[in-house]
Design an enzyme around this catalytic site. Structure first.
Site, mmCIF file in Angstrom:
data_model
loop_
_atom_site.group_PDB
_atom_site.id
_atom_site.type_symbol
_atom_site.label_atom_id
_atom_site.label_comp_id
_atom_site.label_asym_id
_atom_site.label_seq_id
_atom_site.Cartn_x
_atom_site.Cartn_y
_atom_site.Cartn_z
ATOM 1 N N CYS A 137 -0.866 7.033 4.710
ATOM 2 C CA CYS A 137 0.049 5.844 3.576
ATOM 3 C C CYS A 137 -0.300 5.425 2.039
ATOM 4 O O CYS A 137 -0.316 4.935 2.584
ATOM 5 C CB CYS A 137 1.019 5.273 4.503
ATOM 6 S SG CYS A 137 2.668 4.506 3.053
ATOM 7 N N CYS A 176 1.394 2.597 0.659
ATOM 8 C CA CYS A 176 0.866 1.359 1.560
ATOM 9 C C CYS A 176 -0.451 0.579 1.461
ATOM 10 O O CYS A 176 -0.891 0.002 0.882
ATOM 11 C CB CYS A 176 1.087 1.710 3.416
ATOM 12 S SG CYS A 176 2.159 2.640 4.312
ATOM 13 N N ASP A 177 -1.296 2.058 0.914
ATOM 14 C CA ASP A 177 -2.751 1.768 1.076
ATOM 15 C C ASP A 177 -4.023 1.728 0.470
ATOM 16 O O ASP A 177 -4.683 0.908 0.272
ATOM 17 C CB ASP A 177 -3.236 2.233 2.832
ATOM 18 C CG ASP A 177 -3.310 1.802 4.146
ATOM 19 O OD1 ASP A 177 -2.168 0.837 4.044
ATOM 20 O OD2 ASP A 177 -2.860 3.261 4.488
#
Ligand code: NAP
Length: 314
Positions: free
Chosen positions: A138, A141-142
């Site tokens: 992701c 997300c990261d």
């Protein structure tokens, strides 16, 4: 016949398919229970801008779209249950479904499964320990954790290209590692990625192994050339895996037919399965299109078909 049930209809999953089914079912006065699972809102909550969902000419953020859908479903009377379904069984005598979560069991007369799919990893040694430590699926997300360092994305589809493009905001360089020498992604996406100065494609290559630093974080990968077998090292700080998804069909595996990849096989060109009263919609039952809008469309079909089933079997 009067039967005591927790709900006439249970919907499992809160991606575009689950929420659309919930909106239609709630408007038909079925007051569905909707199980959110561990990732409420599904895969779209991990994407950024969605440009191809009709009705949003300027695009819309994935989390915002899913939040809007949940509001719309609740407005008409769908009830969200924040539990994860582990199994679904059907009692042939009563015709009732028993839906068991990590907390308790619920009964219903019909079930729509819309549990989507989960990111696939290649299954290399040491992989599990590195997830969250330089290995992820992701970028949204990261990605921001990896500023001014080299990273790589694995895959050649739309997801890989979208992730690679997004990561150029942070990373010093983005290697796009693909097992062939042609991308599978749409032409527009290919153009966007291949013309970007920060993105460097690495053709005919797969990851052969991960390298872990003394701090337990990923510090590089070994690549294998798929044509020559030659090995090489690439010092990246994060690997973003984008090699497709595995359908989340395990909780109904005893009640449906699955294809060789685990996707639910639907019957009669609609959303019914081999178990009467159990309907399947969205990515869990769609090995071909896997789009937000097609999942939403299937959610609509499933709700209409469940409504018809309930009318005939109530
Ligand atoms: P995908 O289209 O199935 O692509 C998966 C990629 O991973 C392929 O390039 C495949 O290589 C590669 N791959 C698969 N297994 C591998 C392995 N074991 N090792 C190395 N590489 C491997 O998946 P996706 O990109 O997630 O897209 C899924 C669907 O969502 C598609 O229909 C796509 O169009 C859609 N999508 C749309 C958008 C958008 O419109 N904005 C964004 C994201 C996704 P090969 O090419 O050699 O098979």
């Amino acid at each position: 016949m009067m039967r005591v049930v927790d709900a006439k209809l249970i919907i499992i999953g809160t991606g575009p398919a689950g929420y659309t089914a919930a909106i239609y079912a709630a408007r038909a006065d079925l007051a569905p229970l909707v199980f959110t699972g561990s990732q409420m809102g599904g895969q779209l909550t991990t994407t950024t801008e969605i440009e191809n969902f009709p009705g949003f000419p300027d695009g819309i953020q994935g989390p915002e779209l899913m939040f809007n859908m949940s509001q719309q479903a609740e407005k008409f009377g769908a009830k969200l249950v924040y539990e994860e379904v582990v199994s679904v069984k059907k009692d042939e005598e009563s015709g009732l479904f028993e839906v068991t979560t990590n907390t308790r069991s619920y009964t219903a007369m019909a079930v729509i499964i819309a549990t989507g799919a989960t990111a696939r990893y290649p299954g290399l040694p040491g992989e599990k320990e590195l997830i969250g430590h330089g290995l992820t699926a992701c970028a949204t997300c990261d990605g921001a954790f990896y500023r001014d360092v080299p990273v790589c994305v694995v895959g050649g589809g739309d997801s890989a290209c979208e992730e690679a493009h997004f990561l150029t905001r942070f990373a010093e360089r983005v290697y796009l590692i693909h097992r062939r020498d042609t991308l599978r992604a749409s032409a527009a996406m290919q153009q966007r990625v291949l013309s970007h100065e920060k993105i460097q494609p690495v053709w005919n290559s797969v990851i052969d192994g991960y390298k872990k630093g003394e701090d337990g974080e990923l510090c590089g990968v070994t690549l294998r050339n798929t044509q020559t077998g030659e090995l090489s090292e690439l010092p990246v700080r994060c690997v973003f895996m984008a090699i497709g998804h595995v359908p989340n069909s395990a909780c109904v595996a005893d009640l449906v037919d699955l294809d060789s990849s685990g996707f639910i096989i639907r019957c009669h060109g609609g959303t019914s399965t081999r178990t009467p009263g159990l309907f399947a919609a969205g990515d869990v039952a769609d090995p071909v299109y896997r789009q937000a809008i097609s999942a939403a469309g299937m959610g609509c079909w499933a709700a209409l078909e469940a409504e018809r089933y309930l009318q005939q079997n109530d």
